[in-house]
Design a protein around this motif. Sequence first.
Motif, PDB file in Angstrom:
ATOM      1  N   GLN A 196     -32.580   4.916  17.537  1.00 11.08           N
ATOM      2  CA  GLN A 196     -32.367   5.543  16.232  1.00 11.08           C
ATOM      3  C   GLN A 196     -31.218   6.544  16.299  1.00 11.08           C
ATOM      4  N   ALA A 197     -31.247   7.412  17.300  1.00  5.77           N
ATOM      5  CA  ALA A 197     -30.221   8.453  17.406  1.00  5.77           C
ATOM      6  C   ALA A 197     -28.850   7.867  17.727  1.00  5.77           C
ATOM      7  N   GLN A 198     -28.817   6.838  18.540  1.00  3.03           N
ATOM      8  CA  GLN A 198     -27.532   6.236  18.884  1.00  3.03           C
ATOM      9  C   GLN A 198     -26.955   5.422  17.734  1.00  3.03           C
ATOM     10  N   ALA A 199     -27.769   5.127  16.728  1.00  7.32           N
ATOM     11  CA  ALA A 199     -27.286   4.418  15.543  1.00  7.32           C
ATOM     12  C   ALA A 199     -26.734   5.385  14.488  1.00  7.32           C
ATOM     13  N   TYR A 200     -26.936   6.692  14.687  1.00  7.62           N
ATOM     14  CA  TYR A 200     -26.432   7.669  13.721  1.00  7.62           C
ATOM     15  C   TYR A 200     -24.913   7.600  13.638  1.00  7.62           C
ATOM     16  N   ASP A 201     -24.414   7.822  12.427  1.00  5.75           N
ATOM     17  CA  ASP A 201     -22.984   8.060  12.295  1.00  5.75           C
ATOM     18  C   ASP A 201     -22.776   9.574  12.376  1.00  5.75           C
ATOM     19  N   LYS A 202     -21.544  10.000  12.339  1.00 10.20           N
ATOM     20  CA  LYS A 202     -21.223  11.433  12.501  1.00 10.20           C
ATOM     21  C   LYS A 202     -21.905  12.290  11.441  1.00 10.20           C
ATOM     22  N   LYS A 203     -21.931  11.801  10.213  1.00 15.03           N
ATOM     23  CA  LYS A 203     -22.533  12.560   9.113  1.00 15.03           C
ATOM     24  C   LYS A 203     -24.045  12.735   9.333  1.00 15.03           C
ATOM     25  N   GLU A 204     -24.723  11.681   9.744  1.00 15.25           N
ATOM     26  CA  GLU A 204     -26.172  11.767   9.993  1.00 15.25           C
ATOM     27  C   GLU A 204     -26.471  12.702  11.157  1.00 15.25           C
ATOM     28  N   PHE A 205     -25.648  12.608  12.206  1.00 15.39           N
ATOM     29  CA  PHE A 205     -25.853  13.490  13.350  1.00 15.39           C
ATOM     30  C   PHE A 205     -25.638  14.950  12.968  1.00 15.39           C
ATOM     31  N   ASP A 206     -24.574  15.214  12.227  1.00 16.69           N
ATOM     32  CA  ASP A 206     -24.304  16.591  11.791  1.00 16.69           C
ATOM     33  C   ASP A 206     -25.464  17.140  10.968  1.00 16.69           C
ATOM     34  N   ALA A 207     -26.051  16.305  10.110  1.00 18.37           N
ATOM     35  CA  ALA A 207     -27.193  16.732   9.296  1.00 18.37           C
ATOM     36  C   ALA A 207     -28.402  17.051  10.184  1.00 18.37           C
ATOM     37  N   LEU A 208     -28.652  16.205  11.200  1.00 16.12           N
ATOM     38  CA  LEU A 208     -29.749  16.443  12.138  1.00 16.12           C
ATOM     39  C   LEU A 208     -29.526  17.744  12.903  1.00 16.12           C
ATOM     40  N   PHE A 209     -28.324  17.926  13.399  1.00 17.65           N
ATOM     41  CA  PHE A 209     -27.977  19.113  14.181  1.00 17.65           C
ATOM     42  C   PHE A 209     -28.149  20.376  13.334  1.00 17.65           C
ATOM     43  N   PHE A 210     -27.645  20.350  12.115  1.00 18.17           N
ATOM     44  CA  PHE A 210     -27.746  21.494  11.211  1.00 18.17           C
ATOM     45  C   PHE A 210     -29.213  21.789  10.869  1.00 18.17           C
ATOM     46  N   GLU A 211     -29.983  20.734  10.603  1.00 22.69           N
ATOM     47  CA  GLU A 211     -31.412  20.887  10.282  1.00 22.69           C
ATOM     48  C   GLU A 211     -32.159  21.530  11.447  1.00 22.69           C
ATOM     49  N   PHE A 212     -31.870  21.087  12.665  1.00 21.97           N
ATOM     50  CA  PHE A 212     -32.521  21.654  13.848  1.00 21.97           C
ATOM     51  C   PHE A 212     -32.224  23.141  13.973  1.00 21.97           C
ATOM     52  N   PHE A 213     -30.961  23.520  13.822  1.00 23.38           N
ATOM     53  CA  PHE A 213     -30.622  24.928  13.971  1.00 23.38           C
ATOM     54  C   PHE A 213     -31.175  25.772  12.832  1.00 23.38           C
TER      55      PHE A 213
END
Length: 125
Positions: A47-64
């Motif tokens: 799932q995580a390796q299928a993320y595009d940059k936008k999805e990853f940035d959203a995950l990273f921001f949500e975590f912080f």
Amino acid sequence: MMKKIIQLSFCTLLLVCLTGSVFAQDKQTGDPDGPLKAVLYQKYKRQAQAYDKKEFDALFFEFFQKQKNPELILTKEEFYSYTVKIAAYSEKLGLLYKEQKEEALRTKQEWLAKSYADYLQSKKH
């Protein structure tokens, strides 16, 4: 002659069995949450390796945001779900950009080394 062949076969089989059991033992990392991290990593890696940059940035921001929110305490599984997803995405970057492979591996290891106990300790301050 037949007796020597049987003895040699038996010794070879015994050696293979003993060697297999020695190498099959788990490494002890000293991380009490290691098994949970491993299960979550396997669960979320694709799932995580299928993320595009936008999805990853959203995950990273949500975590912080969740991590810095003083009124919210993530569960152990929630915390490690974020950290292993970020680690898996870092691994993806290392595969995509060969010149950044070492940095991506280091980043992956840093995220996998995150500790829930340290997170809880930071919430007390």
